[in-house]
Design an enzyme around this catalytic site. Sequence first.
Site, PDB file in Angstrom:
ATOM      1  N   MET A  34       6.077   8.173  -6.291  1.00 11.34           N
ATOM      2  CA  MET A  34       6.690   6.832  -6.331  1.00 11.34           C
ATOM      3  C   MET A  34       6.498   6.186  -7.700  1.00 11.34           C
ATOM      4  O   MET A  34       7.374   5.477  -8.195  1.00 11.34           O
ATOM      5  CB  MET A  34       6.100   5.943  -5.233  1.00 11.34           C
ATOM      6  N   THR A  84       1.786   0.800  -0.630  1.00 12.50           N
ATOM      7  CA  THR A  84       0.837   1.796  -0.127  1.00 12.50           C
ATOM      8  C   THR A  84       0.700   1.702   1.392  1.00 12.50           C
ATOM      9  O   THR A  84       0.564   0.595   1.933  1.00 12.50           O
ATOM     10  CB  THR A  84      -0.541   1.573  -0.791  1.00 12.50           C
ATOM     11  N   THR A  85       0.718   2.852   2.062  1.00 10.28           N
ATOM     12  CA  THR A  85       0.591   2.890   3.529  1.00 10.28           C
ATOM     13  C   THR A  85      -0.762   3.495   3.918  1.00 10.28           C
ATOM     14  O   THR A  85      -1.562   3.848   3.057  1.00 10.28           O
ATOM     15  CB  THR A  85       1.737   3.687   4.159  1.00 10.28           C
ATOM     16  N   ALA A 105       5.164  -4.262   1.974  1.00 12.51           N
ATOM     17  CA  ALA A 105       6.131  -3.694   2.925  1.00 12.51           C
ATOM     18  C   ALA A 105       5.878  -2.202   3.050  1.00 12.51           C
ATOM     19  O   ALA A 105       5.616  -1.524   2.056  1.00 12.51           O
ATOM     20  CB  ALA A 105       7.563  -3.942   2.459  1.00 12.51           C
ATOM     21  N   ARG A 106       5.978  -1.710   4.276  1.00 12.99           N
ATOM     22  CA  ARG A 106       5.755  -0.281   4.478  1.00 12.99           C
ATOM     23  C   ARG A 106       7.025   0.510   4.236  1.00 12.99           C
ATOM     24  O   ARG A 106       7.009   1.741   4.269  1.00 12.99           O
ATOM     25  CB  ARG A 106       5.171  -0.051   5.877  1.00 12.99           C
ATOM     26  N   HIS A 150       8.522  13.559   7.207  1.00 11.26           N
ATOM     27  CA  HIS A 150       8.286  13.375   5.765  1.00 11.26           C
ATOM     28  C   HIS A 150       7.912  14.707   5.118  1.00 11.26           C
ATOM     29  O   HIS A 150       7.564  15.666   5.792  1.00 11.26           O
ATOM     30  CB  HIS A 150       7.154  12.370   5.525  1.00 11.26           C
ATOM     31  N   LYS A 186       2.667  14.313   2.322  1.00 14.00           N
ATOM     32  CA  LYS A 186       2.287  13.004   2.856  1.00 14.00           C
ATOM     33  C   LYS A 186       0.965  13.096   3.626  1.00 14.00           C
ATOM     34  O   LYS A 186       0.767  13.979   4.452  1.00 14.00           O
ATOM     35  CB  LYS A 186       3.384  12.434   3.762  1.00 14.00           C
TER      36      LYS A 186
HETATM   37  N1  LIG Z   1       6.566   1.223   1.116  1.00 15.85           N
HETATM   38  C1  LIG Z   1       7.465   2.153   0.757  1.00 15.85           C
HETATM   39  O1  LIG Z   1       8.687   1.926   0.698  1.00 15.85           O
HETATM   40  C2  LIG Z   1       6.956   3.501   0.376  1.00 15.85           C
HETATM   41  C3  LIG Z   1       5.612   3.747   0.420  1.00 15.85           C
HETATM   42  N2  LIG Z   1       5.127   4.943  -0.011  1.00 15.85           N
HETATM   43  C4  LIG Z   1       3.678   5.058  -0.034  1.00 15.85           C
HETATM   44  O2  LIG Z   1       3.252   5.055  -1.395  1.00 15.85           O
HETATM   45  C5  LIG Z   1       2.042   5.772  -1.503  1.00 15.85           C
HETATM   46  C6  LIG Z   1       2.154   6.791  -2.629  1.00 15.85           C
HETATM   47  O3  LIG Z   1       3.065   7.786  -2.271  1.00 15.85           O
HETATM   48  P1  LIG Z   1       3.430   8.959  -3.300  1.00 15.85           P
HETATM   49  O4  LIG Z   1       3.900   8.377  -4.589  1.00 15.85           O
HETATM   50  O5  LIG Z   1       4.293   9.912  -2.563  1.00 15.85           O
HETATM   51  O6  LIG Z   1       1.974   9.620  -3.519  1.00 15.85           O
HETATM   52  P2  LIG Z   1       1.448  10.488  -4.764  1.00 15.85           P
HETATM   53  O7  LIG Z   1       0.291  11.272  -4.228  1.00 15.85           O
HETATM   54  O8  LIG Z   1       2.568  11.210  -5.424  1.00 15.85           O
HETATM   55  O9  LIG Z   1       0.914   9.400  -5.799  1.00 15.85           O
HETATM   56  C7  LIG Z   1      -0.243   8.661  -5.563  1.00 15.85           C
HETATM   57  C8  LIG Z   1      -0.643   7.977  -6.858  1.00 15.85           C
HETATM   58  O10 LIG Z   1      -1.765   7.142  -6.588  1.00 15.85           O
HETATM   59  C9  LIG Z   1      -2.792   7.441  -7.516  1.00 15.85           C
HETATM   60  N3  LIG Z   1      -4.082   7.213  -6.887  1.00 15.85           N
HETATM   61  C10 LIG Z   1      -4.554   7.776  -5.751  1.00 15.85           C
HETATM   62  N4  LIG Z   1      -5.786   7.306  -5.473  1.00 15.85           N
HETATM   63  C11 LIG Z   1      -6.096   6.436  -6.459  1.00 15.85           C
HETATM   64  C12 LIG Z   1      -7.240   5.639  -6.758  1.00 15.85           C
HETATM   65  N5  LIG Z   1      -8.317   5.638  -5.947  1.00 15.85           N
HETATM   66  N6  LIG Z   1      -7.207   4.865  -7.873  1.00 15.85           N
HETATM   67  C13 LIG Z   1      -6.138   4.851  -8.681  1.00 15.85           C
HETATM   68  N7  LIG Z   1      -5.021   5.594  -8.468  1.00 15.85           N
HETATM   69  C14 LIG Z   1      -5.013   6.379  -7.369  1.00 15.85           C
HETATM   70  C15 LIG Z   1      -2.582   8.909  -7.865  1.00 15.85           C
HETATM   71  O11 LIG Z   1      -3.235   9.188  -9.095  1.00 15.85           O
HETATM   72  P3  LIG Z   1      -3.811  10.678  -9.395  1.00 15.85           P
HETATM   73  O12 LIG Z   1      -2.615  11.525  -9.673  1.00 15.85           O
HETATM   74  O13 LIG Z   1      -4.686  10.464 -10.574  1.00 15.85           O
HETATM   75  O14 LIG Z   1      -4.555  11.099  -8.148  1.00 15.85           O
HETATM   76  C16 LIG Z   1      -1.064   8.958  -7.952  1.00 15.85           C
HETATM   77  O15 LIG Z   1      -0.614   8.455  -9.174  1.00 15.85           O
HETATM   78  C17 LIG Z   1       1.764   6.355  -0.119  1.00 15.85           C
HETATM   79  O16 LIG Z   1       0.885   5.506   0.581  1.00 15.85           O
HETATM   80  C18 LIG Z   1       3.133   6.334   0.542  1.00 15.85           C
HETATM   81  O17 LIG Z   1       3.083   6.304   1.919  1.00 15.85           O
HETATM   82  C19 LIG Z   1       5.930   5.934  -0.477  1.00 15.85           C
HETATM   83  C20 LIG Z   1       7.280   5.747  -0.521  1.00 15.85           C
HETATM   84  C21 LIG Z   1       7.910   4.525  -0.099  1.00 15.85           C
HETATM   85  O1  LIG Z   2       4.886   8.735   1.824  1.00 18.11           O
HETATM   86  C1  LIG Z   2       6.129   8.592   1.751  1.00 18.11           C
HETATM   87  O2  LIG Z   2       6.833   9.382   1.109  1.00 18.11           O
HETATM   88  C2  LIG Z   2       6.736   7.444   2.410  1.00 18.11           C
HETATM   89  N1  LIG Z   2       5.949   6.547   2.932  1.00 18.11           N
HETATM   90  C3  LIG Z   2       6.321   5.341   3.563  1.00 18.11           C
HETATM   91  C4  LIG Z   2       5.816   5.324   4.980  1.00 18.11           C
HETATM   92  O3  LIG Z   2       4.669   5.746   5.230  1.00 18.11           O
HETATM   93  O4  LIG Z   2       6.539   4.858   5.867  1.00 18.11           O
HETATM   94  C5  LIG Z   2       7.775   5.004   3.409  1.00 18.11           C
HETATM   95  C6  LIG Z   2       8.716   6.167   3.305  1.00 18.11           C
HETATM   96  O5  LIG Z   2       9.047   6.615   4.575  1.00 18.11           O
HETATM   97  C7  LIG Z   2       8.204   7.285   2.407  1.00 18.11           C
END
Ligand SMILES: NC(=O)C1=CN([C@@H]2O[C@H](COP(=O)(O)OP(=O)(O)OC[C@H]3O[C@@H](n4cnc5c(N)ncnc54)[C@H](OP(=O)(O)O)[C@@H]3O)[C@@H](O)[C@H]2O)C=CC1
Ligand SMILES: O=C(O)C1=N[C@H](C(=O)O)C[C@H](O)C1
Length: 267
Positions: A15, A99-100, A122-123, A155, A159
Amino acid sequence: MTTNRIGVFGANGRMGLALLEAATIKEQTQLTGAYVRSSSSLLGINVNQVNSAADNSVSFSDESTIDNVDVLIDFTLPAGMKNHLKTAVAQKIPMVIGTTGLTNDDMALLHDAAKHIPIVFARNYSVGVNVLLNLVQTAATKFGDDLDIEIFEAHHRHKIDAPSGTALAIGESIAQAKGWDHDEVAVYDRSQVETAKSQNEIGYSVLRGGDIVGEHTAYFATMGERLELTHKASSRMTFALGAIRAASWLKNKPAGLYDMQDVLDLK
Ligand SMILES: NC(=O)C1=CN([C@@H]2O[C@H](COP(=O)(O)OP(=O)(O)OC[C@H]3O[C@@H](n4cnc5c(N)ncnc54)[C@H](OP(=O)(O)O)[C@@H]3O)[C@@H](O)[C@H]2O)C=CC1
Ligand SMILES: O=C(O)C1=N[C@H](C(=O)O)C[C@H](O)C1
């Protein structure tokens, strides 16, 4: 309208990389911060080298070096989000959080922080899911009591949390419309249960595999018919552009906890 300067935490995540691009292409928005952990090998590297669509004037930096930012965005993990929230409150910078997997204690921290800064949490940042949160309330209340309600989500293989935040948001929306306590009616596992289900429950099921961006279906099943309401996201840019939209909406708001339905005027 003035330009909204955006700082992205977890900028090297799936993301995070989409957000760097969304903040670059969205009008009236400027990417000014791309934060990674202090241990990251990306520190000092231009973001454009990792995502060619991201602003080539910005380099990855340590998440403790925040400057020239109007709104911070966090899509990381719960532990990271909690640290980033402290930083945002200390520097009085509004925050958009996606973040979820948050616990009730994490949510309490969000509510506390929102007394000091404006926060959108928002989730799911897609328009479709936020419309769906309203549609499921209509469906849940129009069939009468002889109704089975189940939520399925799928997903990608990476995830971590399950059920997804979106699935839980759908379930909570349904529970609210039915006047139920969500925690009392949520069923996550039937493998140890040897009785038939009751009508006063919301069952969850989960698939993880490949590169599925995010799919959710709410089932409303009664005798003789079944309604299925499905949302499918096909690109993370949908969520990223939604988060940037939320950041623009949030910029001059008073302290408080908002969600994407506030941003989209869906309440
Ligand atoms: N609300 C929405 O619309 C959506 C929500 N999400 C949520 O977003 C979150 C991220 O998803 P995604 O991008 O796929 O995950 P990724 O694993 O690809 O990315 C996670 C990021 O968070 C960083 N990170 C993890 N732990 C820490 C920490 N303790 N301190 C600082 N940085 C940290 C990681 O860094 P590093 O690489 O150094 O570990 C990485 O950059 C999830 O919770 C997902 O469910 C996702 C899509 C849509
Ligand atoms: O982790 C993901 O990728 C996503 N997380 C969100 C969730 O937990 O609902 C939103 C989306 O579905 C993608």
